[in-house]
Scaffold this active site. Structure first.
Site, mmCIF file in Angstrom:
data_model
loop_
_atom_site.group_PDB
_atom_site.id
_atom_site.type_symbol
_atom_site.label_atom_id
_atom_site.label_comp_id
_atom_site.label_asym_id
_atom_site.label_seq_id
_atom_site.Cartn_x
_atom_site.Cartn_y
_atom_site.Cartn_z
ATOM 1 N N GLY A 52 -0.865 -12.860 17.609
ATOM 2 C CA GLY A 52 -0.566 -14.277 17.891
ATOM 3 C C GLY A 52 0.791 -14.657 17.322
ATOM 4 N N LEU A 67 -1.167 -16.830 9.779
ATOM 5 C CA LEU A 67 0.055 -16.748 8.961
ATOM 6 C C LEU A 67 1.216 -17.235 9.811
ATOM 7 C CD1 LEU A 67 1.503 -15.520 6.366
ATOM 8 C CD2 LEU A 67 1.847 -13.482 7.780
ATOM 9 N N GLY A 75 0.821 -1.218 0.000
ATOM 10 C CA GLY A 75 0.000 0.000 0.000
ATOM 11 C C GLY A 75 0.847 1.256 0.000
ATOM 12 N N TYR A 82 -14.334 1.118 10.552
ATOM 13 C CA TYR A 82 -12.913 1.481 10.599
ATOM 14 C C TYR A 82 -12.534 1.999 11.987
ATOM 15 C CZ TYR A 82 -8.568 3.816 9.069
ATOM 16 O OH TYR A 82 -7.272 4.230 8.909
ATOM 17 N N VAL A 107 1.531 3.775 2.446
ATOM 18 C CA VAL A 107 2.488 3.979 3.550
ATOM 19 C C VAL A 107 3.490 2.821 3.593
ATOM 20 C CG1 VAL A 107 2.752 4.122 6.055
ATOM 21 C CG2 VAL A 107 0.871 5.344 4.935
ATOM 22 N N ARG A 135 -9.417 9.699 -1.188
ATOM 23 C CA ARG A 135 -9.199 10.664 -0.099
ATOM 24 C C ARG A 135 -8.998 12.057 -0.687
ATOM 25 N NH1 ARG A 135 -5.095 7.084 3.557
ATOM 26 N NH2 ARG A 135 -4.807 5.998 1.589
HETATM 27 P P1 NAD Z 1 -3.488 1.643 1.678
HETATM 28 O O1 NAD Z 1 -4.900 1.313 1.381
HETATM 29 O O2 NAD Z 1 -2.668 2.270 0.599
HETATM 30 O O3 NAD Z 1 -2.692 0.380 2.200
HETATM 31 C C1 NAD Z 1 -3.284 -0.651 2.945
HETATM 32 C C2 NAD Z 1 -2.714 -1.969 2.465
HETATM 33 O O4 NAD Z 1 -3.292 -3.041 3.238
HETATM 34 C C3 NAD Z 1 -3.027 -2.258 0.998
HETATM 35 O O5 NAD Z 1 -1.864 -2.673 0.325
HETATM 36 C C4 NAD Z 1 -4.074 -3.370 1.073
HETATM 37 O O6 NAD Z 1 -4.084 -4.184 -0.074
HETATM 38 C C5 NAD Z 1 -3.650 -4.087 2.346
HETATM 39 N N1 NAD Z 1 -4.738 -4.875 2.969
HETATM 40 C C6 NAD Z 1 -5.987 -4.449 3.269
HETATM 41 N N2 NAD Z 1 -6.680 -5.446 3.843
HETATM 42 C C7 NAD Z 1 -5.843 -6.528 3.907
HETATM 43 C C8 NAD Z 1 -5.983 -7.856 4.385
HETATM 44 N N3 NAD Z 1 -7.138 -8.295 4.911
HETATM 45 N N4 NAD Z 1 -4.925 -8.690 4.286
HETATM 46 C C9 NAD Z 1 -3.748 -8.272 3.736
HETATM 47 N N5 NAD Z 1 -3.562 -7.021 3.272
HETATM 48 C C10 NAD Z 1 -4.600 -6.162 3.349
HETATM 49 O O7 NAD Z 1 -3.520 2.596 2.961
HETATM 50 P P2 NAD Z 1 -2.358 3.409 3.674
HETATM 51 O O8 NAD Z 1 -2.707 4.837 3.583
HETATM 52 O O9 NAD Z 1 -1.036 2.936 3.226
HETATM 53 O O10 NAD Z 1 -2.574 2.972 5.184
HETATM 54 C C11 NAD Z 1 -1.736 2.033 5.846
HETATM 55 C C12 NAD Z 1 -2.146 1.902 7.296
HETATM 56 O O11 NAD Z 1 -2.027 3.162 7.959
HETATM 57 C C13 NAD Z 1 -3.583 1.436 7.495
HETATM 58 O O12 NAD Z 1 -3.639 0.553 8.589
HETATM 59 C C14 NAD Z 1 -4.313 2.702 7.820
HETATM 60 O O13 NAD Z 1 -5.453 2.459 8.610
HETATM 61 C C15 NAD Z 1 -3.266 3.497 8.577
HETATM 62 N N6 NAD Z 1 -3.520 4.943 8.474
HETATM 63 C C16 NAD Z 1 -3.230 5.625 7.343
HETATM 64 C C17 NAD Z 1 -3.516 6.981 7.276
HETATM 65 C C18 NAD Z 1 -3.206 7.781 6.048
HETATM 66 O O14 NAD Z 1 -3.541 8.969 6.017
HETATM 67 N N7 NAD Z 1 -2.568 7.242 5.040
HETATM 68 C C19 NAD Z 1 -4.087 7.629 8.367
HETATM 69 C C20 NAD Z 1 -4.393 6.892 9.492
HETATM 70 C C21 NAD Z 1 -4.083 5.547 9.550
HETATM 71 N N1 UDP Z 2 -1.443 -17.159 14.754
HETATM 72 C C1 UDP Z 2 -0.890 -16.914 13.513
HETATM 73 N N2 UDP Z 2 0.447 -17.114 13.361
HETATM 74 C C2 UDP Z 2 1.248 -17.523 14.360
HETATM 75 C C3 UDP Z 2 0.676 -17.746 15.629
HETATM 76 C C4 UDP Z 2 -0.679 -17.556 15.794
HETATM 77 O O1 UDP Z 2 -1.566 -16.528 12.569
HETATM 78 O O2 UDP Z 2 2.445 -17.662 14.122
HETATM 79 C C5 UDP Z 2 -2.879 -16.949 14.929
HETATM 80 C C6 UDP Z 2 -3.570 -18.173 15.460
HETATM 81 O O3 UDP Z 2 -4.148 -18.862 14.379
HETATM 82 C C7 UDP Z 2 -4.625 -17.636 16.387
HETATM 83 C C8 UDP Z 2 -4.243 -16.198 16.625
HETATM 84 O O4 UDP Z 2 -3.050 -15.950 15.905
HETATM 85 O O5 UDP Z 2 -5.879 -17.629 15.736
HETATM 86 C C9 UDP Z 2 -4.022 -15.864 18.062
HETATM 87 O O6 UDP Z 2 -2.969 -16.657 18.553
HETATM 88 P P1 UDP Z 2 -2.794 -16.932 20.089
HETATM 89 O O7 UDP Z 2 -1.575 -17.759 20.245
HETATM 90 O O8 UDP Z 2 -2.869 -15.689 20.844
HETATM 91 O O9 UDP Z 2 -4.121 -17.702 20.488
HETATM 92 P P2 UDP Z 2 -4.653 -19.158 20.239
HETATM 93 O O10 UDP Z 2 -3.775 -19.830 19.230
HETATM 94 O O11 UDP Z 2 -4.602 -19.779 21.570
HETATM 95 O O12 UDP Z 2 -6.029 -18.923 19.731
HETATM 96 N N1 UDP Z 3 -13.288 15.656 1.229
HETATM 97 C C1 UDP Z 3 -13.772 16.578 0.308
HETATM 98 N N2 UDP Z 3 -13.751 16.258 -1.017
HETATM 99 C C2 UDP Z 3 -13.243 15.067 -1.482
HETATM 100 C C3 UDP Z 3 -12.742 14.130 -0.531
HETATM 101 C C4 UDP Z 3 -12.798 14.455 0.806
HETATM 102 O O1 UDP Z 3 -14.219 17.671 0.679
HETATM 103 O O2 UDP Z 3 -13.239 14.852 -2.703
HETATM 104 C C5 UDP Z 3 -13.285 16.020 2.660
HETATM 105 C C6 UDP Z 3 -13.921 14.998 3.579
HETATM 106 O O3 UDP Z 3 -15.321 15.210 3.664
HETATM 107 C C7 UDP Z 3 -13.206 15.276 4.883
HETATM 108 C C8 UDP Z 3 -11.822 15.706 4.444
HETATM 109 O O4 UDP Z 3 -11.949 16.122 3.080
HETATM 110 O O5 UDP Z 3 -13.811 16.334 5.565
HETATM 111 C C9 UDP Z 3 -10.769 14.597 4.536
HETATM 112 O O6 UDP Z 3 -11.302 13.469 3.889
HETATM 113 P P1 UDP Z 3 -10.468 12.135 3.612
HETATM 114 O O7 UDP Z 3 -11.409 11.169 2.976
HETATM 115 O O8 UDP Z 3 -9.228 12.468 2.889
HETATM 116 O O9 UDP Z 3 -9.990 11.615 5.032
HETATM 117 P P2 UDP Z 3 -10.643 11.528 6.490
HETATM 118 O O10 UDP Z 3 -9.824 12.444 7.291
HETATM 119 O O11 UDP Z 3 -12.081 11.980 6.449
HETATM 120 O O12 UDP Z 3 -10.509 10.101 6.839
#
Ligand code: NAD
Ligand code: UDP
Ligand code: UDP
Length: 346
Positions: free
Chosen positions: A127, A88, A37, A170, A39, A211
């Site tokens: 985990g 994983l 992604g 979210y 970041v 965004r």
């Molecule tokens: P992004 O959407 O570009 O990146 C997110 C990545 O996570 C993507 O590559 C997507 O494919 C992957 N992903 C989503 N669901 C997944 C899943 N179930 N399994 C594996 N991969 C999965 O967003 P970003 O802006 O790079 O954000 C990265 C992180 O930072 C996120 O956790 C986001 O909540 C947090 N964050 C970002 C911002 C920002 O402004 N960019 C602000 C606050 C928090």
């Molecule tokens: N888990 C994983 N990878 C690991 C170890 C754990 O994906 O290397 C997952 C595991 O499947 C479980 C979760 O992480 O669902 C939480 O793990 P934890 O050991 O805390 O709890 P438990 O296995 O007892 O549910």
């Molecule tokens: N916003 C906007 N026009 C757009 C996209 C977003 O005016 O085309 C506004 C949105 O309503 C919010 C702010 O810009 O008030 C930031 O939105 P964004 O989706 O980037 O991130 P958020 O901080 O809301 O997660």
């Protein structure tokens, strides 16, 4: 064609950026979830350049292979196509857990999946961290403060979130992720770090990310109407991506374990922000139009970064003007790339 595209994108296939050599004692194995992604891919560039081994895990929901393809084939780089909602099993010394859609239209598209990613996905990563004894950094968000009643927002503020609104999948997902992190820290002695990331922007944002930064820039460079949602009096504070990456690295390295705000405290109304972007694009003829307000849109947001300054010695360095100019240049290239590709016949 591939060569033309490679030149257009400013990359040449099979040529890696410079990587420092680290001996086996210093070299870490670092897992980055969501590494394809926006970041994550910038973080990977720094970790790879420092000489670490990096494992990227991504399901490509919003990420793209193109963001990290300049590392394909490098011996320190590994990429796993995997959805973190499923367990994983890999080995790592550190985990940056970033996987989650971040843009409102993306995370609202499938709210149940967003909740699963942030809850089940985070449990799996915690985990994993527990099993292998890795330090884990959770990417949380300023959205945990919801539509804040305290301004600017310090980490001590508990937030004002609508638990059943359109953003809840979210906001509440990330709040549970934080709760899980501290439950694992207390109960299972996992070493956790929590970054509350505020609005971040920069190159590699997707053109259809949805965004505000990508929307406004794409509109301004095509002379399309700039779409302000609501009256534009709502505020945000925008951080350039390289500053955020410095903050994430600093937090992982520090001994501070409570949540830390990472963001740029310079605040603007969205209306002002539209004008700033318009003025940075030479010859821009876009109109700025206000439209329907978004439900539950936070009305103001600005980080109090005292904790990051005191405990990490961190504060943002890149001004909005400089960061936006780089981002505008990137989006212009993206636009010419997509136009070029759309005009090709295969
Ligand atoms: P992004 O959407 O570009 O990146 C997110 C990545 O996570 C993507 O590559 C997507 O494919 C992957 N992903 C989503 N669901 C997944 C899943 N179930 N399994 C594996 N991969 C999965 O967003 P970003 O802006 O790079 O954000 C990265 C992180 O930072 C996120 O956790 C986001 O909540 C947090 N964050 C970002 C911002 C920002 O402004 N960019 C602000 C606050 C928090
Ligand atoms: N888990 C994983 N990878 C690991 C170890 C754990 O994906 O290397 C997952 C595991 O499947 C479980 C979760 O992480 O669902 C939480 O793990 P934890 O050991 O805390 O709890 P438990 O296995 O007892 O549910
Ligand atoms: N916003 C906007 N026009 C757009 C996209 C977003 O005016 O085309 C506004 C949105 O309503 C919010 C702010 O810009 O008030 C930031 O939105 P964004 O989706 O980037 O991130 P958020 O901080 O809301 O997660």
């Amino acid at each position: 064609l591939e060569k033309k595209i490679a030149i257009l994108e400013g990359r040449m296939p099979q040529k890696y950026p410079e990587v420092k050599y680290l001996g086996y004692k210093e070299r870490k194995r670092i897992l980055v979830t969501g590494g394809a992604g926006f970041v994550g891919s910038h973080l990977i560039d720094v970790l790879m350049t420092q000489g670490h081994e990096v494992i990227v895990v991504d399901n490509f929901f919003t990420g793209r292979k193109r963001n990290v393809e300049h590392w394909f084939g490098h011996r320190n780089f590994e990429m796993i196509h995997h959805d973190i909602v499923n367990p994983l099993y890999v080995e790592a010394d550190e985990i940056y857990h970033l996987a989650s859609p971040a843009s409102p239209p993306h995370y609202m598209q499938n709210p149940v999946k967003t909740i699963k990613t942030n809850t089940l996905g985070t449990i799996n990563m915690l985990g994993l961290a527990r099993r292998v004894g890795a330090k884990i950094l959770i990417a949380s968000t300023s959205e945990v403060y919801g539509d804040p009643m305290v301004h600017p927002q310090p980490e001590s503020y508990w937030g004002h979130v609508n638990p059943i609104g359109p953003r809840a999948c979210y906001d509440e997902g990330k709040r549970v992720a934080e709760t899980l992190a501290y439950a694992y820290a207390k109960q299972e002695k996992v070493s956790v770090r929590v970054a509350r990331i505020f609005n971040t922007y920069g190159p590699r944002m997707h053109v259809s990310d949805g965004r505000v930064v990508s929307n406004f820039i794409m509109q301004a460079i095509q002379n399309l109407t700039i779409t302000v949602y609501g009256n534009g009096k709502q505020t945000r504070s925008f951080c350039y991506v390289s500053d955020l990456i410095d903050g994430l690295l600093g937090l992982m390295a520090s001994s501070y374990t409570l949540p830390v705000n990472l963001g740029n405290p310079v605040e603007h109304t969205i209306e002002e922000f539209a004008m700033i972007i318009k003025n940075l694009v030479p010859g821009c003829r876009s109109m700025v139009a206000t439209g329907a307000a978004v439900e539950d849109d936070p009305q103001r947001r600005r980080p109090d970064i005292t904790v990051a300054e005191e405990h990490l010695g961190w504060k943002p360095k890149v001004s909005l003007q400089v960061g936006l100019q780089r981002t505008i240049d990137y989006f212009k290239e993206e636009l010419s790339r997509t136009t070029f590709l759309n005009n090709q016949t295969y």
